[in-house]
Design an enzyme around this catalytic site. Structure first.
Site, short mmCIF file in Angstrom:
data_model
loop_
_atom_site.label_atom_id
_atom_site.label_comp_id
_atom_site.label_asym_id
_atom_site.label_seq_id
_atom_site.Cartn_x
_atom_site.Cartn_y
_atom_site.Cartn_z
N CYS A 2 0.83 -1.20 0.00
CA CYS A 2 0.00 0.00 0.00
C CYS A 2 0.87 1.26 0.00
O CYS A 2 1.97 1.26 0.54
CB CYS A 2 -0.86 0.03 1.25
N ARG A 27 4.97 0.34 -6.12
CA ARG A 27 4.91 -0.54 -4.96
C ARG A 27 3.94 -1.70 -5.18
O ARG A 27 3.98 -2.68 -4.43
CB ARG A 27 4.47 0.25 -3.72
N TRP A 74 -2.89 -2.58 -1.62
CA TRP A 74 -2.52 -3.94 -2.02
C TRP A 74 -3.26 -4.85 -1.06
O TRP A 74 -2.97 -4.88 0.13
CB TRP A 74 -1.01 -4.12 -1.91
N ASN A 98 -1.38 1.35 5.81
CA ASN A 98 -0.51 0.37 5.14
C ASN A 98 -0.04 -0.63 6.19
O ASN A 98 0.41 -0.22 7.25
CB ASN A 98 0.69 1.11 4.53
N GLY A 99 -0.18 -1.92 5.91
CA GLY A 99 0.28 -2.93 6.87
C GLY A 99 -0.90 -3.73 7.40
O GLY A 99 -1.96 -3.79 6.76
N GLU A 481 16.86 -17.67 -9.79
CA GLU A 481 16.50 -16.29 -10.11
C GLU A 481 15.83 -16.20 -11.50
O GLU A 481 14.84 -15.49 -11.67
CB GLU A 481 17.75 -15.40 -10.04
N LYS A 485 12.11 -14.81 -12.08
CA LYS A 485 11.87 -13.66 -12.96
C LYS A 485 10.80 -14.03 -13.99
O LYS A 485 9.88 -13.26 -14.23
CB LYS A 485 13.19 -13.30 -13.66
N GLU A 488 7.24 -14.51 -12.33
CA GLU A 488 6.57 -13.35 -11.74
C GLU A 488 6.06 -12.36 -12.78
O GLU A 488 5.06 -11.70 -12.55
CB GLU A 488 7.42 -12.66 -10.67
N HIS A 504 17.09 -36.66 -9.97
CA HIS A 504 16.44 -37.10 -8.73
C HIS A 504 14.96 -36.75 -8.72
O HIS A 504 14.34 -36.71 -7.67
CB HIS A 504 17.15 -36.49 -7.52
N LYS A 603 5.96 -4.22 -4.73
CA LYS A 603 7.38 -3.95 -4.82
C LYS A 603 8.05 -4.07 -3.46
O LYS A 603 9.13 -4.62 -3.33
CB LYS A 603 7.60 -2.54 -5.39
O1 M6R Z 1 13.13 -5.16 -1.19
P1 M6R Z 1 13.71 -6.55 -1.05
O2 M6R Z 1 14.94 -6.73 -1.85
O3 M6R Z 1 13.90 -6.94 0.39
O4 M6R Z 1 12.60 -7.50 -1.66
C1 M6R Z 1 12.74 -8.88 -1.61
C2 M6R Z 1 11.78 -9.57 -2.55
O5 M6R Z 1 10.45 -9.23 -2.22
C3 M6R Z 1 12.03 -9.19 -4.02
O6 M6R Z 1 13.33 -9.49 -4.40
C4 M6R Z 1 11.05 -9.96 -4.93
O7 M6R Z 1 11.32 -11.32 -4.91
C5 M6R Z 1 11.11 -9.40 -6.36
N1 M6R Z 1 9.78 -9.23 -6.88
C6 M6R Z 1 11.83 -10.28 -7.31
O8 M6R Z 1 11.89 -9.76 -8.59
#
Ligand code: M6R
Length: 608
Positions: A2, A27, A74, A98-99, A481, A485, A488, A504, A603
């Site tokens: 949020c 965000r 959010w 927010n939270g 990673e 990527k 997501e 395995h 974000k």
């Molecule tokens: O702000 P941070 O680096 O602590 O965030 C960690 C993860 O939420 C962040 O890396 C998330 O996995 C991304 N969406 C990946 O692209």
């Protein structure tokens, strides 16, 4: 997560709140709303969906008034509907939040029993009714707000306006950040300095437990004990040009292309090219590294994968034991820490709730805490004993790209420093490693010239339902990673595996329809990875090999290959991040998804 904006202004604030909310879009959110005081009465407009939907509502039914709050939500409690969108309001108060308010059920039951009628499924609305209830008992609005906030448990930030109280804005920080902006005749509240950048660069950050009471341009801050508090006013660098995509179609594309520059900035902070050597470590850091019996590395998501790469580097260069775990696990498993341990946390935002909690736990258990963090004013940066900054600049795309490579640049530099401090690296070793690292920005720039090819391959990948990534050594976290990527932003199912693990279990998934992306620099693991690749190909697997010239020549015929510049094996994790980012980006473009703000994602993850 949020986003919150509040303005005690001297002009109609709804249009400028909307502008500020746009700067918080990065965000992640799924509904939005604004409330103002119109002739002393609370008026609000809300909408599910993106801000252009709220803008359309405001176009049809404009909001007037000089005092207002706005929010991008959010969803946590309740679907992203208009009724659940913020601001939540009673006749007396409107709030944005927010939270998570953890005790909202008890409070809601208590307030319902007193006759309060709730309109939403959210935890947030409880705060509006609680303040209203306290005001009904005769408390002034700011006093009611302070007492209400004291009854809320959880991690959150909040902002409120009050019927008949022009120019009064109250904000509170309990676990989620809140910035206060100062101007000559106006004052502002925002989730971060970016939201406030068009209005002011004079910003202070509330500390845990703070409440801010704004009357016109007059700002008063109170600490957790209710005592007046001074919070340093800083000149922020959050740029008003932040929302500019610099000619790219997406922030993610812009951020991918910024990597030669920002990785260079980050390296410049840690390495002295004249040697080349690592710069002098800050006081306390060298001693902590020499004394450390173990490094515990923790983070979430992409930042965690950066930490996993760090493990390979620290073990190899500094011969120090390293443990890694995701922060959401580490914080709750009551880990056994050594007496002289170092705990290292990696975060772009510096606000990730699990990472922050894991850091606090490690600190409480006597570890020297180090944070590799991109946002200098963030909670994690402020609470760690030692900060290792990254210089990625603001990262707006939800998918982390340049923050990841800058984290790797900082970790690689730090691993060399640890190796030197612990007497494990000679001066010659240090020079060689630093020289290789300093070449990284040039190699990234060189690789980016192949973008057209990556686009074609990304479009091929977009046709798949499932995609597997595999690698060994430091290429294993890169496989994880790459899969993260892709899933997501393109919503294609993808998994990353240590190449040796394929037989395995995962090899059962292989058929002609499943592309397998093999990350195999021509390093000590190459032959083994290629054997695993052959096993996959023997079962019909369609291999896309990412390697350098020698690796591609040696590997033989594959479905497709991507050639990465030949470099010292040490820096390949940074370099090989670029093709996995571009493949995901172009697969997502081909799928037509919302690349910068993928569904369901935020974000900055400030809830656990
Ligand atoms: O702000 P941070 O680096 O602590 O965030 C960690 C993860 O939420 C962040 O890396 C998330 O996995 C991304 N969406 C990946 O692209």
């Amino acid at each position: 997560m949020c986003g919150i904006v509040g303005i005690a202004g001297t002009r109609d604030v709804a249009p400028i709140i909307l502008e500020a909310l746009r700067r918080l879009e990065y965000r992640g959110y799924d509904s939005a709303g604004i409330a103002t005081l119109e002739h002393g009465e609370i008026a609000r407009r809300r909408s599910p969906g993106k801000l252009n939907m709220l803008a359309a509502v405001l176009h049809d039914r404009p909001l007037h008034g000089h005092t207002g709050i706005g929010h991008t939500r959010w969803a946590t409690h309740g679907a992203p509907t208009e009724a659940n969108a913020h601001p939540h309001a009673t006749a007396k108060v409107a709030i944005v939040h927010n939270g998570i308010i953890e005790n909202f059920r008890e409070l809601r039951a208590e307030l319902t029993a007193k006759g309060h009628q709730f309109q939403s499924e959210t935890d947030s609305e409880t705060a509006a009714h609680l303040v209203t209830d306290l005001m009904a008992q005769g408390l002034a609005p700011d006093e009611a707000a302070k007492q209400a906030v004291a009854r809320l448990t959880g991690a959150y930030s909040i902002a409120m306006i009050f019927k008949d109280h022009e120019g009064l804005l109250v904000g509170a920080r309990r676990g989620a950040p809140l910035a206060v902006g100062y101007a000559d005749d106006e004052a502002f509240i925002g989730s971060d300095a970016f939201a406030l950048a068009p209005f002011t660069n004079r910003v202070s950050y509330l500390e845990e437990g703070d409440v801010v009471v704004i009357r016109g341009a007059q700002v008063s801050i109170f600490d957790a004990q209710g005592r007046p508090a001074n919070r340093e006013v800083k000149i922020t660098s959050a740029s008003a040009a932040l929302v500019d995509k610099a000619g790219h179609s997406h922030f993610m594309a812009k951020e991918i292309h910024e990597q030669p520059e920002v990785v260079g900035h980050t390296l410049a902070h840690y390495l002295d090219p004249a040697g080349p050597v690592v710069r002098h470590l800050g006081v306390g850091l060298r001693e902590a590294l020499v004394a450390a019996s173990r490094i515990t590395i923790s983070a979430c998501g992409t930042a965690y994968y950066a930490g996993m790469v760090g493990k390979y580097w620290f073990e190899k260069l500094a011969r120090i034991a390293v443990e890694t775990d995701v922060a959401s696990e580490l914080r709750y498993r009551n880990p056994v820490y050594p007496d002289t341990g170092v705990a290292l946390f990696v975060s772009q935002s510096g606000e990730t709730a699990d990472t922050l909690a894991a850091l606090r736990d490690a600190k409480a258990k006597g570890q020297t805490t180090i944070a590799v963090v991109n946002v200098a004013e963030s909670s994690i940066a402020r609470e760690a004993d030692i900060v290792l900054p990254t210089y990625a600049g603001p990262e707006i795309g939800v998918a982390s790209t340049k923050a990841f490579t800058c984290q790797l640049a900082a970790l690689a530099s730090f691993a060399i420093a640890a190796g030197v401090a612990r007497g494990n690296l000679s001066t010659e070793d240090e020079k060689k490693l630093c020289a290789s690292l300093l070449e990284t920005p040039r190699h990234i720039a060189e690789f980016l010239k192949q973008e057209a090819k990556l686009k074609t391959l990304g479009e091929e990948i977009a046709k798949a339902r499932d995609v597997l990534y595999m690698g060994r050594g430091a290429s294993y976290p890169l496989a994880l990673e790459g899969a993260l990527k892709l899933k997501e932003i393109s919503y294609i199912h993808a998994e990353g595996y240590a190449a040796g693990e394929m037989k395995h279990g995962p090899i059962a998934l292989i058929d002609e329809a499943v592309p397998i992306i093999v990350i195999a620099p021509h390093d000590v693991h190459f032959e083994k990875t290629i054997s695993n690749m052959q096993e996959v190909m023997a079962r019909g697997g369609k291999v896309l090999l990412i390697s350098d010239a020698a690796g591609i020549a040696k590997a033989g015929k594959v479905w497709a290959s991507i050639e990465v510049p030949t470099t010292n094996a040490f820096i390949t994790p940074i370099l090989y991040a670029i093709p996995v980012q571009l493949l995901a980006y172009y697969a997502a473009i081909a799928k037509g998804t919302d690349v910068d703000q993928p569904r369901n994602l935020a974000k900055s993850v400030t809830v656990e």
